[in-house]
Write an enzyme that holds these catalytic residues in place. Structure first.
Site, PDB file in Angstrom:
ATOM      1  N   LYS A  35     -54.276  67.130  19.921  1.00 47.34           N
ATOM      2  CA  LYS A  35     -55.023  68.419  19.280  1.00 47.34           C
ATOM      3  C   LYS A  35     -56.708  68.366  19.207  1.00 47.34           C
ATOM      4  O   LYS A  35     -57.337  67.135  18.480  1.00 47.34           O
ATOM      5  CB  LYS A  35     -54.880  67.840  17.695  1.00 47.34           C
ATOM      6  CG  LYS A  35     -55.183  68.952  16.471  1.00 47.34           C
ATOM      7  CD  LYS A  35     -54.011  68.744  15.112  1.00 47.34           C
ATOM      8  CE  LYS A  35     -54.868  68.976  14.151  1.00 47.34           C
ATOM      9  NZ  LYS A  35     -54.797  70.789  14.061  1.00 47.34           N
ATOM     10  N   ILE A  36     -56.739  68.942  19.879  1.00 45.80           N
ATOM     11  CA  ILE A  36     -58.345  69.021  20.678  1.00 45.80           C
ATOM     12  C   ILE A  36     -59.563  69.652  20.177  1.00 45.80           C
ATOM     13  O   ILE A  36     -58.911  70.998  20.284  1.00 45.80           O
ATOM     14  CB  ILE A  36     -58.796  68.947  22.160  1.00 45.80           C
ATOM     15  CG1 ILE A  36     -57.235  68.094  23.137  1.00 45.80           C
ATOM     16  CG2 ILE A  36     -59.059  68.821  23.062  1.00 45.80           C
ATOM     17  CD1 ILE A  36     -56.467  67.754  24.647  1.00 45.80           C
TER      18      ILE A  36
END
Length: 315
Positions: A167-168
């Site tokens: 989850k960048i």
């Protein structure tokens, strides 16, 4: 009382780099590396008011673990353990429990801080947790009646282009562009296809459909989708009820002729889809399986289903 923002009541304090401080003191430098290059990770976590009046965070441990996994994927060294980050979330809410008596949205975030510039720079990691009162992401009406979705002209990035299990922060530009395109065209949400043309996910949610044979389907983790914690929750709800869910690929036109569609995510919770690309889904109303999942989800997060009690961390 803290001031409010467009998102509602916000926390009076934040947790930044190991200590609680006033919200307005949570500053980072203009030369923060992540601001320029997008190297950071984050989580969205909800705390709910339970049926007995307490406050409980939903699946906090799983969210903290995914934050650390995301950081590991991009080689971002977070200088805190899983337990320390877990406690930071709990302590932030505990310090202002009265403010969030009806629930809260937590946002842990870790990112490369200021120092050297350039793509090869490695600077100290900054870590923070904030909280605010955030209602239904796609609206209360959307939760009850369903939303209108559009298949985006933007493609969900390929597994060799982005790290789909992380989850960048920077990767969400793809989702922002898709979301803006959909909203400007008069829709509520975007649905992205993968590079092969199969349905991947919405701009910030996983997707499920129930076809005319009553078969429940959701895209597989072998595709370019986020391994959503709410997605996993929905799979448990359905399978624990004796229903079978197929994790398989399907095309956009499968959505046009299906009986039910719903999106799921921490922010969106369980949101029905009543229309895709100007094609009404069945009778245009949330279907029975969608309603069942919604009801069970909200019973679980409010502490009304003892078999899922381990998913709740009480404050």
């Amino acid at each position: 009382m803290s001031s409010t923002s467009s998102s509602g009541v916000r926390a009076e304090q934040i947790w930044l780099d190991g200590r609680l401080m006033k919200w307005d003191e949570g500053h980072v430098h203009l030369m923060t590396h992540a601001l320029h290059y997008g190297l950071g990770v984050f989580e969205g976590i909800r705390a709910y008011k339970t049926h007995d009046g307490r406050l409980a965070v939903f699946r906090l441990r799983e969210h903290v673990r995914r934050l650390l996994d995301s950081a590991h994927i991009i080689m971002l060294k977070i200088p805190y353990t899983e337990d320390e980050l877990f406690d930071a979330c709990v302590n932030l809410l505990r310090a202002q429990k009265d403010l969030f008596a009806n629930g809260a949205y937590l946002r842990p975030v870790a990112f490369m801080g200021d120092g050297a510039m350039g793509l090869g720079a490695v600077n100290p990691t900054r870590t923070a947790v904030t909280a605010w009162d955030w209602g239904a992401y796609l609206g209360d009406k959307g939760i009850k009646e369903g939303i209108r979705a559009k298949v985006s002209s933007y493609t969900r990035m390929h597994v060799n282009v982005n790290m789909v299990r992380g989850k960048i922060t920077g990767q969400y530009v793809n989702s922002i562009l898709a979301k803006r395109e959909a909203v400007l065209a008069g829709y509520d949400e975007a649905i992205l296809l993968d590079i092969s043309g199969f349905v991947a996910e919405a701009s910030g949610e996983n997707i499920f459909q129930v076809n005319k044979k009553g078969i429940i389907k959701t895209p597989p983790l072998s595709g370019p989708i986020l391994d959503g914690i709410t997605r996993d929750t929905v799979l448990h709800i359905l399978r624990d009820s004796g229903r079978t869910v197929e994790e398989v690929t399907f095309t956009r036109d499968a959505l046009y002729i299906t009986n039910e569609i719903f999106l799921c995510g921490t922010a969106a919770e369980i949101t029905p889809v009543r229309e895709v690309d100007n094609r009404q889904v069945a009778d245009g109303k949330p279907g029975p399986i969608t309603r069942y999942v919604q009801d069970m989800y909200f019973r679980i997060v409010r502490g009304q289903e003892p078999r899922y009690a381990d998913w709740l961390t009480y404050i």
